[in-house]
Design a protein around this motif. Structure first.
Motif, PDB file in Angstrom:
ATOM      1  N   LEU A  16       0.614 -13.367  55.723  1.00 14.58           N
ATOM      2  CA  LEU A  16       1.548 -14.107  56.226  1.00 14.58           C
ATOM      3  C   LEU A  16       1.807 -13.794  57.496  1.00 14.58           C
ATOM      4  CD1 LEU A  16       3.880 -12.567  53.448  1.00 14.58           C
ATOM      5  CD2 LEU A  16       3.801 -14.814  54.140  1.00 14.58           C
ATOM      6  N   ARG A  17       1.306 -13.170  58.307  1.00  9.72           N
ATOM      7  CA  ARG A  17       0.991 -12.748  59.873  1.00  9.72           C
ATOM      8  C   ARG A  17       0.320 -14.097  59.996  1.00  9.72           C
ATOM      9  NH1 ARG A  17       3.009  -8.410  57.979  1.00  9.72           N
ATOM     10  NH2 ARG A  17       4.580  -7.494  58.633  1.00  9.72           N
ATOM     11  N   GLY A  18      -0.692 -14.376  59.664  1.00 13.45           N
ATOM     12  CA  GLY A  18      -1.428 -15.605  60.248  1.00 13.45           C
ATOM     13  C   GLY A  18      -2.697 -14.372  61.275  1.00 13.45           C
ATOM     14  N   TRP A  19      -3.261 -13.622  60.408  1.00  5.91           N
ATOM     15  CA  TRP A  19      -4.042 -12.688  60.632  1.00  5.91           C
ATOM     16  C   TRP A  19      -5.352 -12.260  60.041  1.00  5.91           C
ATOM     17  CZ3 TRP A  19      -0.772  -7.699  61.831  1.00  5.91           C
ATOM     18  CH2 TRP A  19       0.168  -7.600  61.858  1.00  5.91           C
ATOM     19  N   GLU A  20      -6.718 -12.759  61.155  1.00  2.00           N
ATOM     20  CA  GLU A  20      -7.905 -12.864  60.362  1.00  2.00           C
ATOM     21  C   GLU A  20      -7.741 -11.036  60.076  1.00  2.00           C
ATOM     22  OE1 GLU A  20     -10.077 -15.541  59.095  1.00  2.00           O
ATOM     23  OE2 GLU A  20      -8.737 -16.511  60.200  1.00  2.00           O
ATOM     24  N   PRO A  21      -9.102 -10.586  59.372  1.00  2.00           N
ATOM     25  CA  PRO A  21      -8.945  -9.388  58.966  1.00  2.00           C
ATOM     26  C   PRO A  21      -9.755  -8.453  60.351  1.00  2.00           C
ATOM     27  CG  PRO A  21     -10.815 -10.967  57.209  1.00  2.00           C
ATOM     28  CD  PRO A  21     -10.184 -11.941  58.048  1.00  2.00           C
ATOM     29  N   VAL A  22      -9.868  -9.655  61.419  1.00  2.00           N
ATOM     30  CA  VAL A  22     -10.661  -8.720  62.915  1.00  2.00           C
ATOM     31  C   VAL A  22      -9.611  -8.471  63.107  1.00  2.00           C
ATOM     32  CG1 VAL A  22     -11.767  -8.722  64.656  1.00  2.00           C
ATOM     33  CG2 VAL A  22     -12.774  -9.428  63.044  1.00  2.00           C
ATOM     34  N   GLN A  23      -8.752  -9.133  62.933  1.00  2.00           N
ATOM     35  CA  GLN A  23      -7.364  -8.945  63.818  1.00  2.00           C
ATOM     36  C   GLN A  23      -6.176  -7.458  63.378  1.00  2.00           C
ATOM     37  OE1 GLN A  23      -5.745 -12.889  63.699  1.00  2.00           O
ATOM     38  NE2 GLN A  23      -5.351 -13.208  65.751  1.00  2.00           N
ATOM     39  N   ARG A  47     -16.238  -4.570  55.862  1.00  2.00           N
ATOM     40  CA  ARG A  47     -16.657  -4.848  54.342  1.00  2.00           C
ATOM     41  C   ARG A  47     -15.064  -4.036  53.629  1.00  2.00           C
ATOM     42  NH1 ARG A  47     -20.054  -4.333  50.238  1.00  2.00           N
ATOM     43  NH2 ARG A  47     -20.789  -2.698  50.085  1.00  2.00           N
ATOM     44  N   LEU A  48     -14.568  -3.059  54.344  1.00  2.00           N
ATOM     45  CA  LEU A  48     -13.952  -1.673  53.560  1.00  2.00           C
ATOM     46  C   LEU A  48     -13.068  -3.274  52.858  1.00  2.00           C
ATOM     47  CD1 LEU A  48     -14.336   1.423  55.292  1.00  2.00           C
ATOM     48  CD2 LEU A  48     -14.735   0.677  52.743  1.00  2.00           C
ATOM     49  N   LEU A  49     -12.469  -3.547  54.165  1.00  2.00           N
ATOM     50  CA  LEU A  49     -11.180  -4.424  54.332  1.00  2.00           C
ATOM     51  C   LEU A  49     -10.941  -5.331  52.569  1.00  2.00           C
ATOM     52  CD1 LEU A  49      -8.362  -4.923  55.488  1.00  2.00           C
ATOM     53  CD2 LEU A  49      -8.902  -6.219  56.073  1.00  2.00           C
ATOM     54  N   PHE A  50     -11.938  -6.498  53.282  1.00  2.00           N
ATOM     55  CA  PHE A  50     -12.271  -7.007  51.603  1.00  2.00           C
ATOM     56  C   PHE A  50     -12.002  -6.326  50.557  1.00  2.00           C
ATOM     57  CE2 PHE A  50     -16.106  -8.839  48.678  1.00  2.00           C
ATOM     58  CZ  PHE A  50     -15.125  -9.971  48.439  1.00  2.00           C
ATOM     59  N   LEU A  51     -13.165  -5.226  50.405  1.00  2.00           N
ATOM     60  CA  LEU A  51     -13.284  -4.301  49.046  1.00  2.00           C
ATOM     61  C   LEU A  51     -12.471  -3.830  47.928  1.00  2.00           C
ATOM     62  CD1 LEU A  51     -16.641  -2.406  49.171  1.00  2.00           C
ATOM     63  CD2 LEU A  51     -15.971  -4.322  48.197  1.00  2.00           C
ATOM     64  N   TRP A  52     -10.759  -3.505  49.686  1.00  2.00           N
ATOM     65  CA  TRP A  52      -9.962  -3.108  48.769  1.00  2.00           C
ATOM     66  C   TRP A  52      -8.899  -4.705  49.027  1.00  2.00           C
ATOM     67  CZ3 TRP A  52      -9.665  -0.209  54.621  1.00  2.00           C
ATOM     68  CH2 TRP A  52     -10.107   1.133  54.772  1.00  2.00           C
ATOM     69  N   GLU A  53      -9.163  -5.319  49.695  1.00  2.00           N
ATOM     70  CA  GLU A  53      -8.426  -6.348  49.635  1.00  2.00           C
ATOM     71  C   GLU A  53      -8.395  -6.676  47.583  1.00  2.00           C
ATOM     72  OE1 GLU A  53      -7.159  -7.791  53.700  1.00  2.00           O
ATOM     73  OE2 GLU A  53      -8.394  -8.936  52.636  1.00  2.00           O
ATOM     74  N   ASN A  54      -9.528  -6.893  48.053  1.00  2.00           N
ATOM     75  CA  ASN A  54     -10.198  -7.470  46.335  1.00  2.00           C
ATOM     76  C   ASN A  54      -9.965  -6.713  45.481  1.00  2.00           C
ATOM     77  OD1 ASN A  54     -11.019 -10.426  47.135  1.00  2.00           O
ATOM     78  ND2 ASN A  54     -11.588  -9.219  48.682  1.00  2.00           N
ATOM     79  N   HIS A  55      -9.148  -5.642  45.476  1.00  2.00           N
ATOM     80  CA  HIS A  55      -9.385  -4.319  44.508  1.00  2.00           C
ATOM     81  C   HIS A  55     -10.104  -3.722  44.045  1.00  2.00           C
ATOM     82  CE1 HIS A  55      -5.459  -5.309  43.649  1.00  2.00           C
ATOM     83  NE2 HIS A  55      -5.281  -6.076  43.660  1.00  2.00           N
ATOM     84  N   ARG A  56     -11.508  -4.028  43.889  1.00  2.00           N
ATOM     85  CA  ARG A  56     -12.914  -3.222  44.350  1.00  2.00           C
ATOM     86  C   ARG A  56     -13.221  -2.045  44.804  1.00  2.00           C
ATOM     87  NH1 ARG A  56     -16.442  -8.619  45.712  1.00  2.00           N
ATOM     88  NH2 ARG A  56     -15.470  -9.719  44.049  1.00  2.00           N
ATOM     89  N   LEU A  57     -12.724  -1.656  45.687  1.00  2.00           N
ATOM     90  CA  LEU A  57     -12.470   0.134  45.719  1.00  2.00           C
ATOM     91  C   LEU A  57     -10.394  -0.078  45.916  1.00  2.00           C
ATOM     92  CD1 LEU A  57     -14.735   0.105  48.726  1.00  2.00           C
ATOM     93  CD2 LEU A  57     -15.295   1.673  46.205  1.00  2.00           C
ATOM     94  N   PRO A  58     -10.856   2.137  45.893  1.00  2.00           N
ATOM     95  CA  PRO A  58      -9.152   2.294  46.343  1.00  2.00           C
ATOM     96  C   PRO A  58      -9.019   2.789  47.470  1.00  2.00           C
ATOM     97  CG  PRO A  58      -9.989   3.786  44.894  1.00  2.00           C
ATOM     98  CD  PRO A  58     -11.536   2.499  45.195  1.00  2.00           C
ATOM     99  N   LEU A  59      -7.472   1.935  48.176  1.00  4.50           N
ATOM    100  CA  LEU A  59      -7.835   2.386  49.326  1.00  4.50           C
ATOM    101  C   LEU A  59      -6.978   3.733  49.998  1.00  4.50           C
ATOM    102  CD1 LEU A  59      -6.470   1.042  51.773  1.00  4.50           C
ATOM    103  CD2 LEU A  59      -4.277   1.175  51.259  1.00  4.50           C
ATOM    104  N   PRO A  60      -8.059   3.423  50.543  1.00  2.00           N
ATOM    105  CA  PRO A  60      -7.607   5.627  50.516  1.00  2.00           C
ATOM    106  C   PRO A  60      -6.075   6.067  51.539  1.00  2.00           C
ATOM    107  CG  PRO A  60     -10.028   5.010  51.099  1.00  2.00           C
ATOM    108  CD  PRO A  60      -9.203   3.854  51.219  1.00  2.00           C
ATOM    109  N   GLY A  61      -5.911   6.883  51.195  1.00  2.00           N
ATOM    110  CA  GLY A  61      -4.464   7.764  52.164  1.00  2.00           C
ATOM    111  C   GLY A  61      -3.940   7.642  53.294  1.00  2.00           C
ATOM    112  N   TYR A  62      -5.314   8.311  54.160  1.00  4.68           N
ATOM    113  CA  TYR A  62      -5.336   7.096  55.766  1.00  4.68           C
ATOM    114  C   TYR A  62      -4.651   6.072  55.564  1.00  4.68           C
ATOM    115  CZ  TYR A  62      -5.697   7.749  60.785  1.00  4.68           C
ATOM    116  OH  TYR A  62      -5.392   7.439  62.005  1.00  4.68           O
ATOM    117  N   TYR A  63      -5.938   5.533  54.951  1.00  2.00           N
ATOM    118  CA  TYR A  63      -5.873   3.794  55.428  1.00  2.00           C
ATOM    119  C   TYR A  63      -4.617   3.541  55.102  1.00  2.00           C
ATOM    120  CZ  TYR A  63     -10.286   4.366  57.093  1.00  2.00           C
ATOM    121  OH  TYR A  63     -11.955   4.832  58.350  1.00  2.00           O
TER     122      TYR A  63
END
Length: 84
Positions: A16-23, A47-63
């Motif tokens: 929605l913000r138009g951000w790429e993952p690196v942004q 890589r982690l962001l991809f895995l979190w966003e695609n429900h392949r890994l749970p999003l850790p608390g700090y992140y």
């Protein structure tokens, strides 16, 4: 049986913000620095962001906390099955 893909709330808000993952990762680094935390190298975070966003890994608390500070409150569940 039809499978419905549920987009992770963090991904929805990033797009929605138009951000790429690196942004988003750059903003995560800024917030983490305020806590005195050094995040892993960008290639690993992409890589982690991809895995979190695609429900392949749970999003850790700090992140999850970083993303909440950047994107606003996220739902408490990150499991696609319970979001349906």
């Amino acid at each position: 049986m039809m499978t419905v893909a549920v987009m992770h709330p963090a991904r929805q808000r990033r797009l929605l913000r138009g951000w790429e993952p690196v942004q988003l990762i750059g903003r995560m680094r800024i917030e983490a620095a305020k806590d005195g935390v050094i995040l892993p190298k960008t290639y690993l975070l992409v890589r982690l962001l991809f895995l979190w966003e695609n429900h392949r890994l749970p999003l850790p608390g700090y992140y999850a906390g970083l993303l909440t500070r950047i994107l606003g409150e996220l739902p408490t569940t990150t499991d696609a099955r319970s979001a349906a």
